[in-house]
Write a protein that holds these residues in place. Structure first.
Motif, mmCIF file in Angstrom:
data_model
loop_
_atom_site.group_PDB
_atom_site.id
_atom_site.type_symbol
_atom_site.label_atom_id
_atom_site.label_comp_id
_atom_site.label_asym_id
_atom_site.label_seq_id
_atom_site.Cartn_x
_atom_site.Cartn_y
_atom_site.Cartn_z
ATOM 1 N N GLU A 235 3.641 -5.294 -9.407
ATOM 2 C CA GLU A 235 2.393 -6.050 -9.279
ATOM 3 C C GLU A 235 1.573 -5.676 -8.038
ATOM 4 O OE1 GLU A 235 1.269 -8.358 -11.418
ATOM 5 O OE2 GLU A 235 3.004 -8.319 -12.757
ATOM 6 N N ALA A 236 0.266 -5.592 -8.246
ATOM 7 C CA ALA A 236 -0.739 -5.607 -7.177
ATOM 8 C C ALA A 236 -0.565 -4.522 -6.126
ATOM 9 C CB ALA A 236 -0.749 -6.980 -6.506
ATOM 10 N N LEU A 237 -0.164 -3.350 -6.543
ATOM 11 C CA LEU A 237 -0.053 -2.243 -5.591
ATOM 12 C C LEU A 237 -1.429 -1.642 -5.316
ATOM 13 C CD1 LEU A 237 3.067 -0.249 -6.887
ATOM 14 C CD2 LEU A 237 2.967 -1.969 -5.061
ATOM 15 N N THR A 238 -1.562 -1.082 -4.125
ATOM 16 C CA THR A 238 -2.657 -0.157 -3.841
ATOM 17 C C THR A 238 -2.026 1.215 -3.708
ATOM 18 O OG1 THR A 238 -3.967 -1.834 -2.688
ATOM 19 C CG2 THR A 238 -4.497 0.477 -2.249
ATOM 20 N N VAL A 239 -2.432 2.131 -4.564
ATOM 21 C CA VAL A 239 -1.817 3.455 -4.618
ATOM 22 C C VAL A 239 -2.842 4.499 -4.226
ATOM 23 C CG1 VAL A 239 -0.710 5.184 -6.101
ATOM 24 C CG2 VAL A 239 -0.205 2.745 -6.412
ATOM 25 N N VAL A 240 -2.512 5.289 -3.208
ATOM 26 C CA VAL A 240 -3.347 6.418 -2.802
ATOM 27 C C VAL A 240 -2.573 7.689 -3.125
ATOM 28 C CG1 VAL A 240 -4.504 7.585 -0.895
ATOM 29 C CG2 VAL A 240 -4.408 5.077 -0.950
ATOM 30 N N THR A 241 -3.219 8.603 -3.810
ATOM 31 C CA THR A 241 -2.542 9.835 -4.180
ATOM 32 C C THR A 241 -3.508 11.009 -4.186
ATOM 33 O OG1 THR A 241 -1.136 10.892 -5.869
ATOM 34 C CG2 THR A 241 -2.916 9.475 -6.667
ATOM 35 N N ASN A 242 -2.968 12.193 -3.942
ATOM 36 C CA ASN A 242 -3.746 13.415 -4.105
ATOM 37 C C ASN A 242 -3.304 14.166 -5.352
ATOM 38 O OD1 ASN A 242 -1.228 14.257 -3.031
ATOM 39 N ND2 ASN A 242 -2.146 16.125 -2.206
ATOM 40 N N PRO B 99 -9.810 19.941 3.399
ATOM 41 C CA PRO B 99 -10.431 19.046 4.386
ATOM 42 C C PRO B 99 -10.886 17.707 3.830
ATOM 43 C CG PRO B 99 -11.259 21.288 4.620
ATOM 44 C CD PRO B 99 -10.441 21.271 3.372
ATOM 45 N N ILE B 100 -11.401 17.684 2.598
ATOM 46 C CA ILE B 100 -11.876 16.417 2.027
ATOM 47 C C ILE B 100 -10.703 15.458 1.841
ATOM 48 C CG2 ILE B 100 -12.891 15.343 -0.023
ATOM 49 C CD1 ILE B 100 -14.612 17.874 -0.339
ATOM 50 N N ALA B 101 -9.619 15.974 1.279
ATOM 51 C CA ALA B 101 -8.430 15.141 1.093
ATOM 52 C C ALA B 101 -7.863 14.684 2.435
ATOM 53 C CB ALA B 101 -7.372 15.916 0.307
ATOM 54 N N ASP B 102 -7.811 15.602 3.391
ATOM 55 C CA ASP B 102 -7.236 15.282 4.700
ATOM 56 C C ASP B 102 -8.013 14.166 5.393
ATOM 57 O OD1 ASP B 102 -5.603 17.372 4.063
ATOM 58 O OD2 ASP B 102 -6.479 18.785 5.487
ATOM 59 N N ARG B 103 -9.348 14.231 5.354
ATOM 60 C CA ARG B 103 -10.164 13.198 6.017
ATOM 61 C C ARG B 103 -9.968 11.840 5.364
ATOM 62 N NH1 ARG B 103 -14.055 17.386 6.473
ATOM 63 N NH2 ARG B 103 -15.102 16.701 4.563
ATOM 64 N N ALA C 123 0.868 -1.174 0.000
ATOM 65 C CA ALA C 123 0.000 0.000 0.000
ATOM 66 C C ALA C 123 0.905 1.223 0.000
ATOM 67 C CB ALA C 123 -0.904 -0.002 1.222
ATOM 68 N N VAL C 124 0.845 1.978 -1.076
ATOM 69 C CA VAL C 124 1.789 3.072 -1.303
ATOM 70 C C VAL C 124 1.032 4.377 -1.492
ATOM 71 C CG1 VAL C 124 3.627 3.932 -2.810
ATOM 72 C CG2 VAL C 124 3.411 1.484 -2.401
ATOM 73 N N ALA C 125 1.520 5.435 -0.878
ATOM 74 C CA ALA C 125 0.952 6.765 -1.070
ATOM 75 C C ALA C 125 1.958 7.657 -1.782
ATOM 76 C CB ALA C 125 0.566 7.387 0.269
ATOM 77 N N LEU C 126 1.474 8.478 -2.693
ATOM 78 C CA LEU C 126 2.306 9.439 -3.407
ATOM 79 C C LEU C 126 1.683 10.823 -3.276
ATOM 80 C CD1 LEU C 126 2.870 6.627 -4.960
ATOM 81 C CD2 LEU C 126 3.702 8.087 -6.804
ATOM 82 N N SER C 127 2.463 11.759 -2.781
ATOM 83 C CA SER C 127 1.990 13.143 -2.729
ATOM 84 C C SER C 127 2.104 13.760 -4.116
ATOM 85 C CB SER C 127 2.813 13.949 -1.725
ATOM 86 O OG SER C 127 4.099 14.248 -2.259
ATOM 87 N N GLY C 128 1.607 14.973 -4.255
ATOM 88 C CA GLY C 128 1.744 15.687 -5.514
ATOM 89 C C GLY C 128 3.188 16.073 -5.777
ATOM 90 N N VAL D 148 -6.465 4.994 -5.673
ATOM 91 C CA VAL D 148 -7.437 5.803 -4.948
ATOM 92 C C VAL D 148 -6.996 7.259 -5.056
ATOM 93 C CG1 VAL D 148 -8.516 6.285 -2.726
ATOM 94 C CG2 VAL D 148 -7.906 3.926 -3.334
ATOM 95 N N LEU D 149 -7.811 8.091 -5.669
ATOM 96 C CA LEU D 149 -7.528 9.518 -5.798
ATOM 97 C C LEU D 149 -8.375 10.276 -4.791
ATOM 98 C CD1 LEU D 149 -6.154 11.872 -7.374
ATOM 99 C CD2 LEU D 149 -8.135 11.832 -8.913
#
Length: 268
Positions: free
Chosen positions: A122-129, A169-173, A102-107, A154-155
């Motif tokens: 393979e098979a990453l879950t990526v959360v980014t803004n 606030p929406i992104a933060d929550r 599970a990986v997050a990438l900032s802008g 997930v954007l």
């Protein structure tokens, strides 16, 4: 900077200042060789430039004066800066990612470069803004160049910044409700005193949410970011597990960073 022993003091100091700004820092012994003058002469020059507020003396050399930055360039403008260094950093950072993470990438433009490498894992879950980062994964899926088990992306929602990051606030929550194995953070500036910073107050708060949700925090920043301080700090160097940067970062600065960051990776 060419070697020259016949320069006037003003000319020599102008060359020293140019070298400091261009490289992000210099050593006294490097300047003595390049200018063919004594150690004492260089130290007097550095003293004079420091008194004028043109640079900051550090042990064994000098670094640029840290200035607060409130201007936020657009994504296209930032993309044109240090593209080779960003690609090297992206390739090195991608090697830190295991399949299924599970990986997050900032802008940011460096995280954007990183996304092009992550599409093959393979098979990453990526959360980014970052709208741009999300587009990389969507494009790879459409073109059939993604991994056999493509990433789930997930954007976050939020308000779009000039650098195409979604903040507020929406992104933060959304971010605070999640947990990441790895977070890759871009930044506008980085320094010993101010850590990672940005001119955008809302983006700083969103990045703080990312940091709080991550088990491991990786900063990705090329050497030109060193010495720039944005309006708002979102992470101290002590909060960074790994800094991935390029070989343009002077050795003396690498040593100082290594005292606060757990691991420094020099790409390329």
């Amino acid at each position: 900077m060419a070697e020259n022993s016949g320069l006037l003091a003003e000319q020599r100091r102008a060359l020293i200042l140019d070298e400091v700004r261009r490289r992000g820092g210099v050593r006294v012994n490097e300047l003595t060789r390049k200018l063919n003058v004594s150690d004492m002469t260089i130290r007097r020059d550095l003293d004079a430039l420091a008194r004028q507020g043109m640079l900051e003396k550090v042990h064994g050399g000098a670094v640029p004066v840290l200035e607060a930055s409130t201007h936020e360039p657009g994504f296209e403008a930032k993309s044109a800066l240090e593209p080779s260094a960003k690609e090297e950093i992206a390739a090195a950072a991608a090697r830190l990612v295991a399949p299924g993470s599970a990986v997050a990438l900032s802008g940011g433009t460096t995280t954007y470069a990183l996304a092009h490498h992550l599409v093959r894992i393979e098979a990453l879950t990526v959360v980014t803004n970052s709208v741009r980062v999300a587009d990389v994964f969507e494009h790879a899926a459409r073109q059939g160049t993604a991994a056999a088990q493509p990433a789930t992306v997930v954007l976050t929602g939020g308000v779009r910044t000039p650098s195409d990051a979604l903040v507020g606030p929406i992104a933060d929550r959304a971010i605070r409700s999640l947990h990441f194995d790895l977070l890759f953070l871009g930044c506008h500036g980085i320094s010993l005193e101010a850590g990672l910073s940005t001119p955008n107050l809302a983006e700083a708060e969103t990045n703080r949410s990312f940091v709080a949700a991550a088990r491991r925090v990786v900063a990705v920043a090329d050497h030109t970011k060193w010495g720039t301080i944005g309006l708002s700090t979102f992470a101290s160097l002590a909060e960074i597990d790994t800094l991935v940067t390029d070989a343009g970062l002077p050795v003396e600065i690498r040593s100082a960073v290594a005292e606060q960051v757990r691991e420094v990776v020099i790409a390329g």
